[in-house]
Design a protein around this motif. Sequence first.
Motif, PDB file in Angstrom:
ATOM      1  N   ASP A 168     -36.703  59.648  19.495  1.00  0.00           N
ATOM      2  CA  ASP A 168     -35.522  58.995  18.937  1.00  0.00           C
ATOM      3  C   ASP A 168     -34.333  59.340  19.831  1.00  0.00           C
ATOM      4  N   LEU A 169     -33.833  58.349  20.558  1.00  0.00           N
ATOM      5  CA  LEU A 169     -32.776  58.621  21.529  1.00  0.00           C
ATOM      6  C   LEU A 169     -31.483  59.078  20.877  1.00  0.00           C
ATOM      7  N   ARG A 170     -31.275  58.739  19.615  1.00  0.00           N
ATOM      8  CA  ARG A 170     -30.089  59.258  18.915  1.00  0.00           C
ATOM      9  C   ARG A 170     -30.185  60.777  18.796  1.00  0.00           C
ATOM     10  N   GLN A 179     -21.857  63.032  19.843  1.00  0.00           N
ATOM     11  CA  GLN A 179     -21.639  62.943  18.404  1.00  0.00           C
ATOM     12  C   GLN A 179     -21.419  61.504  17.955  1.00  0.00           C
ATOM     13  N   GLY A 180     -21.709  61.256  16.691  1.00  0.00           N
ATOM     14  CA  GLY A 180     -21.363  59.989  16.056  1.00  0.00           C
ATOM     15  C   GLY A 180     -22.125  58.784  16.565  1.00  0.00           C
ATOM     16  N   ILE A 181     -23.395  58.960  16.962  1.00  0.00           N
ATOM     17  CA  ILE A 181     -24.155  57.845  17.521  1.00  0.00           C
ATOM     18  C   ILE A 181     -24.561  56.886  16.399  1.00  0.00           C
ATOM     19  N   PRO A 222     -20.229  55.855  20.492  1.00  0.00           N
ATOM     20  CA  PRO A 222     -21.475  55.450  21.156  1.00  0.00           C
ATOM     21  C   PRO A 222     -22.398  54.727  20.180  1.00  0.00           C
ATOM     22  N   THR A 223     -23.009  53.647  20.663  1.00  0.00           N
ATOM     23  CA  THR A 223     -23.948  52.877  19.854  1.00  0.00           C
ATOM     24  C   THR A 223     -25.201  52.611  20.664  1.00  0.00           C
ATOM     25  N   LEU A 224     -26.346  53.003  20.116  1.00  0.00           N
ATOM     26  CA  LEU A 224     -27.620  52.772  20.781  1.00  0.00           C
ATOM     27  C   LEU A 224     -28.133  51.388  20.433  1.00  0.00           C
ATOM     28  N   LEU A 225     -28.480  50.606  21.456  1.00  0.00           N
ATOM     29  CA  LEU A 225     -29.017  49.264  21.284  1.00  0.00           C
ATOM     30  C   LEU A 225     -30.487  49.256  21.656  1.00  0.00           C
ATOM     31  N   ASP A 226     -31.323  48.748  20.754  1.00  0.00           N
ATOM     32  CA  ASP A 226     -32.743  48.560  21.067  1.00  0.00           C
ATOM     33  C   ASP A 226     -32.912  47.481  22.135  1.00  0.00           C
ATOM     34  N   LEU A 227     -34.047  47.505  22.792  1.00  0.00           N
ATOM     35  CA  LEU A 227     -34.436  46.425  23.701  1.00  0.00           C
ATOM     36  C   LEU A 227     -35.955  46.426  23.779  1.00  0.00           C
ATOM     37  N   THR A 228     -36.564  45.396  23.215  1.00  0.00           N
ATOM     38  CA  THR A 228     -38.023  45.323  23.177  1.00  0.00           C
ATOM     39  C   THR A 228     -38.587  44.160  23.964  1.00  0.00           C
ATOM     40  N   SER A 229     -37.726  43.212  24.376  1.00  0.00           N
ATOM     41  CA  SER A 229     -38.197  42.004  25.055  1.00  0.00           C
ATOM     42  C   SER A 229     -37.099  41.470  25.956  1.00  0.00           C
TER      43      SER A 229
END
Length: 451
Positions: A168-170, A179-181, A222-229
Amino acid sequence: MTTTAPRFGWYGDDFTGATDTLAVLAQAGLRSMLFMGVPSAQALVAAGPLDAIGIAGAARAMAPDAMRVELTGVGQFFRQIAPTVLHYKVCSTFDSAPHVGNIACAIQTLHPSVDNRWVPILGGQPSLGRYCAFSNLFAAAGTGGAVYRIDRHPTMHRHPVTPMAEADLRVHLAQQGLQGITALHYPLYEADTGQNAATLRNALGTLLDNGPADLPDLPFMPTLLDLTSADQLASVGRLLWQQAQRARLLAVGPSSVAQALIAHWGAHASHPTPALAPSTGPVFAWAGSLSPITAAQVQAAASYQHIPVDAQRLGTDAAYAQATQRAICAGLQQGCHVLAYTGPTNGAPAPSSGASAAVAPASAALVAGVVQAQADNGTPLGRIGIAGGDTSSHAVQALQLWGLSYKTTVCPGVTLSSAHSSDPSRHGLELMLKGGQMGGTDLFERLLGAG
């Protein structure tokens, strides 16, 4: 577009990854140059007008204090030239730790060079077999290999310097002090089309308006964005570009940051990727990576004379280093392609992390010595290949190049660049840099070009 107003700027935390981003941008028709450190005014003039300006560094192998020193100067440079998007390019496997290559430290140091509070972090690069779903990172083992969650990956979970014990990259980044992801997970992207094209923007707006309730005074979010395709790239790129139009933006992730923006812009290569021409003379390859993938590539390199090198002796025994250089040069002067390597190729355990860290500067000195010796002998090398992220970074610095421009792609994630140097014997040198996880088994054979 001029060098004072580029659309895109990037810092690669190692040289191999930095050249991958260079390739992505150049293939889309952007005038791009990768500099070996903060460029001088003279280097910028020599490069000409640019749409994208990159700086190759070695932050991935640095402790936090050294990272701050390195990235403060980088941030000041990018603050001055003001790219719309500034990209901190990390390895697609996110291997990093609190004590080395700390990504949180990089964000904290670079964020003052932009104006946007939001810091997007892209967690995948499908073109390289890297996928992020619900904040968990997955990676293929080699080109086209089986896909593993990163904490179960056969190489990355036991990396000698930065083993990945958390998928889990967060959580992984929080352990480094970020902090605060928050997160935007991939089902949102599937809905972000047609009449619902504002889905991602609205979801981000809610995150930015509310923020982490327990951390109201964060200087950035900071905001984590998925990328699957690859199909999701345009939606992600649109979100990044919309925010960057409001205020200059710092984005973090692998080359998918550039891929997403290019997909949104609708940019396409102005011409097909040029074929890799046959080498005009002997090729020198150096494998300092300890990856099993690199080991398999070394074993498959049937067209080369193989020279095994004792990594520990290389850095401690000057006579041994000189003898190794002479052996490599002797093979090259006889017209042979030569591949020297330090890692095990028979499945034996890799050296300790201390040994692997020491080999990079010693390898760099040897590579630079071979290049100089060949030039002094009147037979300058035209093409070399270097395997290993840290090894590549040290070697390019030792070669005293001021820049790299894109020439062609050897295979996905592996670029052949053209060197820019004030030394005529090194200017125009074709240089392949590759990380340990990159390339198919026939990579070194491909480097020789079509026969």
